[in-house]
Scaffold this motif. Structure first.
Motif, PDB file in Angstrom:
ATOM      1  N   ARG A  56       0.601  -1.044  -0.114  1.00 39.26           N
ATOM      2  CA  ARG A  56      -0.124   0.129  -0.033  1.00 39.26           C
ATOM      3  C   ARG A  56       1.055   1.258  -0.162  1.00 39.26           C
ATOM      4  O   ARG A  56       0.686   2.357  -0.541  1.00 39.26           O
ATOM      5  N   LYS A 197     -13.595  -8.935  -2.403  1.00 36.59           N
ATOM      6  CA  LYS A 197     -13.615  -7.374  -2.095  1.00 36.59           C
ATOM      7  C   LYS A 197     -12.259  -6.769  -1.933  1.00 36.59           C
ATOM      8  O   LYS A 197     -12.013  -5.572  -1.987  1.00 36.59           O
ATOM      9  N   GLU A 198     -11.606  -7.431  -1.012  1.00 37.26           N
ATOM     10  CA  GLU A 198     -10.298  -6.964  -0.588  1.00 37.26           C
ATOM     11  C   GLU A 198      -9.410  -6.710  -1.840  1.00 37.26           C
ATOM     12  O   GLU A 198      -8.573  -5.874  -2.058  1.00 37.26           O
ATOM     13  N   GLU A 200     -10.507  -6.302  -5.121  1.00 40.67           N
ATOM     14  CA  GLU A 200     -10.881  -5.313  -5.592  1.00 40.67           C
ATOM     15  C   GLU A 200     -10.350  -3.876  -5.215  1.00 40.67           C
ATOM     16  O   GLU A 200     -10.223  -3.030  -5.655  1.00 40.67           O
ATOM     17  N   ASN A 201     -10.558  -3.583  -3.680  1.00 40.09           N
ATOM     18  CA  ASN A 201      -9.765  -2.440  -3.163  1.00 40.09           C
ATOM     19  C   ASN A 201      -8.637  -2.310  -3.560  1.00 40.09           C
ATOM     20  O   ASN A 201      -8.197  -1.228  -4.049  1.00 40.09           O
ATOM     21  N   ILE A 202      -7.605  -3.051  -3.521  1.00 40.22           N
ATOM     22  CA  ILE A 202      -6.186  -2.756  -3.792  1.00 40.22           C
ATOM     23  C   ILE A 202      -6.095  -2.515  -5.286  1.00 40.22           C
ATOM     24  O   ILE A 202      -5.225  -1.742  -5.664  1.00 40.22           O
ATOM     25  N   ASP A 204      -8.437  -1.243  -7.276  1.00 40.32           N
ATOM     26  CA  ASP A 204      -8.942  -0.028  -7.309  1.00 40.32           C
ATOM     27  C   ASP A 204      -7.808   1.264  -6.894  1.00 40.32           C
ATOM     28  O   ASP A 204      -7.913   2.301  -7.738  1.00 40.32           O
ATOM     29  N   GLU A 205      -7.140   0.766  -5.721  1.00 36.62           N
ATOM     30  CA  GLU A 205      -6.106   1.790  -5.392  1.00 36.62           C
ATOM     31  C   GLU A 205      -4.947   2.119  -6.374  1.00 36.62           C
ATOM     32  O   GLU A 205      -4.573   3.329  -6.797  1.00 36.62           O
TER      33      GLU A 205
END
Length: 213
Positions: A56, A197-198, A200-202, A204-205
Protein backbone atom coordinates in the motif's frame (compact mmCIF):
# COMPACT_ATOMS: atom_id res chain seq x y z
CA UNK A 1 -11.49 -55.78 26.94
CA UNK A 2 -15.14 -54.95 26.40
CA UNK A 3 -16.43 -56.84 23.38
CA UNK A 4 -19.96 -55.48 23.70
CA UNK A 5 -19.02 -52.25 21.88
CA UNK A 6 -17.48 -54.25 19.03
CA UNK A 7 -20.66 -56.29 18.80
CA UNK A 8 -22.74 -53.12 18.69
CA UNK A 9 -20.58 -51.74 15.91
CA UNK A 10 -20.97 -54.93 13.91
CA UNK A 11 -24.73 -54.72 14.38
CA UNK A 12 -24.67 -51.07 13.34
CA UNK A 13 -22.79 -51.80 10.12
CA UNK A 14 -25.00 -54.80 9.46
CA UNK A 15 -28.10 -52.62 9.89
CA UNK A 16 -26.78 -49.85 7.65
CA UNK A 17 -25.44 -52.17 4.99
CA UNK A 18 -23.59 -50.92 1.89
CA UNK A 19 -25.29 -47.52 2.10
CA UNK A 20 -23.73 -46.85 5.51
CA UNK A 21 -20.31 -47.83 4.19
CA UNK A 22 -20.78 -45.43 1.26
CA UNK A 23 -21.78 -42.61 3.62
CA UNK A 24 -18.74 -43.22 5.81
CA UNK A 25 -16.47 -42.99 2.77
CA UNK A 26 -18.21 -39.80 1.64
CA UNK A 27 -17.80 -38.37 5.13
CA UNK A 28 -14.05 -39.06 5.08
CA UNK A 29 -13.76 -37.47 1.65
CA UNK A 30 -15.79 -34.46 2.76
CA UNK A 31 -13.57 -33.88 5.80
CA UNK A 32 -10.47 -34.27 3.65
CA UNK A 33 -11.73 -31.49 1.35
CA UNK A 34 -12.73 -29.30 4.32
CA UNK A 35 -9.32 -29.58 5.95
CA UNK A 36 -7.45 -29.08 2.66
CA UNK A 37 -9.46 -25.94 1.86
CA UNK A 38 -9.12 -24.63 5.43
CA UNK A 39 -5.32 -24.74 5.36
CA UNK A 40 -5.26 -23.46 1.77
CA UNK A 41 -7.46 -20.49 2.66
CA UNK A 42 -5.49 -19.70 5.79
CA UNK A 43 -2.23 -19.70 3.84
CA UNK A 44 -3.38 -17.93 0.64
CA UNK A 45 -5.61 -15.30 2.20
CA UNK A 46 -3.34 -14.65 5.18
CA UNK A 47 -0.25 -14.12 3.04
CA UNK A 48 -2.24 -12.06 0.53
CA UNK A 49 -3.35 -9.68 3.26
CA UNK A 50 0.24 -9.25 4.40
CA UNK A 51 1.32 -8.52 0.83
CA UNK A 52 -1.49 -6.00 0.35
CA UNK A 53 -0.47 -4.20 3.55
CA UNK A 54 3.16 -4.25 2.40
CA UNK A 55 2.35 -2.81 -1.04
CA UNK A 56 0.00 0.00 0.00
CA UNK A 57 2.64 2.55 0.93
CA UNK A 58 4.89 1.93 -2.13
CA UNK A 59 1.83 2.21 -4.40
CA UNK A 60 0.83 5.56 -2.90
CA UNK A 61 4.40 6.83 -3.25
CA UNK A 62 4.73 5.51 -6.83
CA UNK A 63 7.52 3.16 -5.79
CA UNK A 64 6.50 0.42 -8.18
CA UNK A 65 9.90 -1.24 -8.20
CA UNK A 66 9.38 -2.19 -4.56
CA UNK A 67 5.87 -3.46 -5.37
CA UNK A 68 7.12 -5.60 -8.26
CA UNK A 69 9.98 -6.94 -6.15
CA UNK A 70 7.64 -7.86 -3.29
CA UNK A 71 5.12 -9.57 -5.58
CA UNK A 72 7.78 -11.41 -7.60
CA UNK A 73 9.27 -12.93 -4.45
CA UNK A 74 5.85 -14.28 -3.53
CA UNK A 75 4.89 -15.65 -6.96
CA UNK A 76 6.61 -18.95 -6.17
CA UNK A 77 4.27 -19.34 -3.18
CA UNK A 78 1.25 -18.86 -5.46
CA UNK A 79 -0.25 -16.01 -3.42
CA UNK A 80 -3.43 -14.69 -5.11
CA UNK A 81 -2.75 -11.01 -4.34
CA UNK A 82 0.68 -11.17 -5.97
CA UNK A 83 -0.85 -12.19 -9.32
CA UNK A 84 -3.48 -9.44 -9.22
CA UNK A 85 -1.14 -6.65 -8.13
CA UNK A 86 1.62 -7.65 -10.53
CA UNK A 87 -0.79 -7.86 -13.47
CA UNK A 88 -1.91 -4.28 -12.83
CA UNK A 89 1.46 -2.77 -12.00
CA UNK A 90 3.13 -4.22 -15.09
CA UNK A 91 0.38 -2.74 -17.30
CA UNK A 92 -0.25 0.42 -15.30
CA UNK A 93 0.27 2.73 -18.29
CA UNK A 94 -2.79 1.43 -20.07
CA UNK A 95 -6.17 3.22 -20.03
CA UNK A 96 -8.34 3.02 -16.91
CA UNK A 97 -11.07 0.94 -18.57
CA UNK A 98 -8.52 -1.60 -19.75
CA UNK A 99 -6.91 -1.76 -16.31
CA UNK A 100 -10.33 -2.37 -14.79
CA UNK A 101 -10.90 -5.29 -17.15
CA UNK A 102 -7.48 -6.72 -16.31
CA UNK A 103 -8.24 -6.41 -12.58
CA UNK A 104 -11.67 -8.04 -12.88
CA UNK A 105 -10.26 -10.92 -14.92
CA UNK A 106 -7.35 -11.54 -12.53
CA UNK A 107 -9.56 -11.34 -9.42
CA UNK A 108 -12.20 -13.65 -10.88
CA UNK A 109 -9.51 -16.20 -11.73
CA UNK A 110 -7.93 -16.11 -8.27
CA UNK A 111 -11.29 -16.39 -6.50
CA UNK A 112 -12.32 -19.23 -8.83
CA UNK A 113 -9.14 -21.14 -7.94
CA UNK A 114 -9.96 -20.81 -4.25
CA UNK A 115 -13.54 -21.97 -4.84
CA UNK A 116 -12.67 -24.89 -7.11
CA UNK A 117 -13.43 -27.64 -4.57
CA UNK A 118 -16.42 -25.99 -2.94
CA UNK A 119 -18.82 -27.59 -5.42
CA UNK A 120 -17.85 -30.94 -3.90
CA UNK A 121 -18.99 -29.79 -0.47
CA UNK A 122 -22.18 -28.27 -1.89
CA UNK A 123 -22.98 -31.49 -3.74
CA UNK A 124 -22.32 -33.69 -0.72
CA UNK A 125 -24.44 -31.42 1.45
CA UNK A 126 -27.31 -31.77 -1.01
CA UNK A 127 -27.26 -35.47 -1.87
CA UNK A 128 -26.10 -37.30 1.27
CA UNK A 129 -29.41 -36.86 3.17
CA UNK A 130 -31.15 -38.50 0.23
CA UNK A 131 -28.60 -41.31 0.16
CA UNK A 132 -29.26 -41.84 3.87
CA UNK A 133 -33.01 -41.81 3.27
CA UNK A 134 -32.58 -44.34 0.48
CA UNK A 135 -30.73 -46.64 2.87
CA UNK A 136 -33.45 -46.20 5.47
CA UNK A 137 -36.18 -47.09 2.96
CA UNK A 138 -34.31 -50.27 2.08
CA UNK A 139 -33.98 -51.07 5.80
CA UNK A 140 -37.68 -50.51 6.38
CA UNK A 141 -38.52 -52.80 3.47
CA UNK A 142 -36.35 -55.48 5.04
CA UNK A 143 -38.04 -54.91 8.39
CA UNK A 144 -41.49 -55.45 6.93
CA UNK A 145 -40.22 -58.49 5.09
CA UNK A 146 -39.03 -59.89 8.42
CA UNK A 147 -42.42 -59.07 9.90
CA UNK A 148 -44.18 -60.94 7.14
CA UNK A 149 -42.03 -64.00 7.80
CA UNK A 150 -42.38 -63.88 11.58
CA UNK A 151 -44.48 -66.46 13.34
CA UNK A 152 -47.41 -65.47 15.54
CA UNK A 153 -45.34 -66.09 18.66
CA UNK A 154 -42.41 -64.00 17.43
CA UNK A 155 -43.88 -60.68 18.58
CA UNK A 156 -44.03 -59.22 15.08
CA UNK A 157 -44.42 -55.61 16.21
CA UNK A 158 -41.15 -55.71 18.12
CA UNK A 159 -39.44 -57.30 15.13
CA UNK A 160 -40.44 -54.47 12.77
CA UNK A 161 -39.73 -51.78 15.38
CA UNK A 162 -36.21 -53.05 15.90
CA UNK A 163 -35.65 -53.24 12.15
CA UNK A 164 -36.86 -49.70 11.55
CA UNK A 165 -34.76 -48.35 14.42
CA UNK A 166 -31.68 -49.97 12.94
CA UNK A 167 -32.54 -48.73 9.45
CA UNK A 168 -32.72 -45.12 10.66
CA UNK A 169 -28.96 -45.20 11.20
CA UNK A 170 -28.58 -44.40 7.50
CA UNK A 171 -30.68 -41.25 7.84
CA UNK A 172 -28.56 -40.15 10.79
CA UNK A 173 -25.37 -40.93 8.85
CA UNK A 174 -26.59 -38.92 5.87
CA UNK A 175 -27.20 -35.89 8.09
CA UNK A 176 -23.84 -36.42 9.76
CA UNK A 177 -22.16 -36.03 6.37
CA UNK A 178 -24.40 -33.24 5.08
CA UNK A 179 -24.39 -30.80 8.00
CA UNK A 180 -20.60 -30.20 8.21
CA UNK A 181 -20.39 -30.06 4.40
CA UNK A 182 -23.08 -27.37 4.15
CA UNK A 183 -21.57 -25.34 7.01
CA UNK A 184 -18.11 -25.52 5.45
CA UNK A 185 -19.47 -24.66 1.99
CA UNK A 186 -21.20 -21.51 3.23
CA UNK A 187 -18.20 -20.50 5.35
CA UNK A 188 -15.69 -20.88 2.51
CA UNK A 189 -17.99 -19.18 0.01
CA UNK A 190 -18.41 -16.20 2.31
CA UNK A 191 -14.65 -16.14 2.88
CA UNK A 192 -13.83 -16.05 -0.83
CA UNK A 193 -16.44 -13.39 -1.57
CA UNK A 194 -15.02 -11.13 1.14
CA UNK A 195 -11.48 -11.79 -0.05
CA UNK A 196 -12.54 -10.89 -3.58
CA UNK A 197 -13.65 -7.49 -2.27
CA UNK A 198 -10.25 -7.01 -0.63
CA UNK A 199 -8.55 -7.70 -3.96
CA UNK A 200 -10.91 -5.25 -5.66
CA UNK A 201 -9.96 -2.56 -3.14
CA UNK A 202 -6.22 -2.85 -3.74
CA UNK A 203 -6.82 -3.01 -7.51
CA UNK A 204 -8.89 0.19 -7.32
CA UNK A 205 -6.09 1.86 -5.37
CA UNK A 206 -3.56 1.00 -8.07
CA UNK A 207 -5.88 2.20 -10.86
CA UNK A 208 -6.73 5.40 -8.99
CA UNK A 209 -3.08 6.15 -8.23
CA UNK A 210 -2.06 5.63 -11.84
CA UNK A 211 -4.84 7.85 -13.18
CA UNK A 212 -4.13 10.48 -10.56
CA UNK A 213 -0.53 10.54 -11.63
Amino acid sequence: MDFSNMTNLRELFAAGGPVLVLLILLSLYSWAVILERFFKFRSSIGMSRKLIAYCRHPIRSDNYEKVVDGCTKRLTKNIPASHVILALVEKRNRPKTELKEIADSAIDWEVTKLQRKLTVLGTLGSITPFIGLFGTVIGVMHAFKDLAGATASAAGASVVAAGIAEALVNTAAGLFVAIPAVIAYNYFLSKTNYFGKELENIADEIIFQQNRG
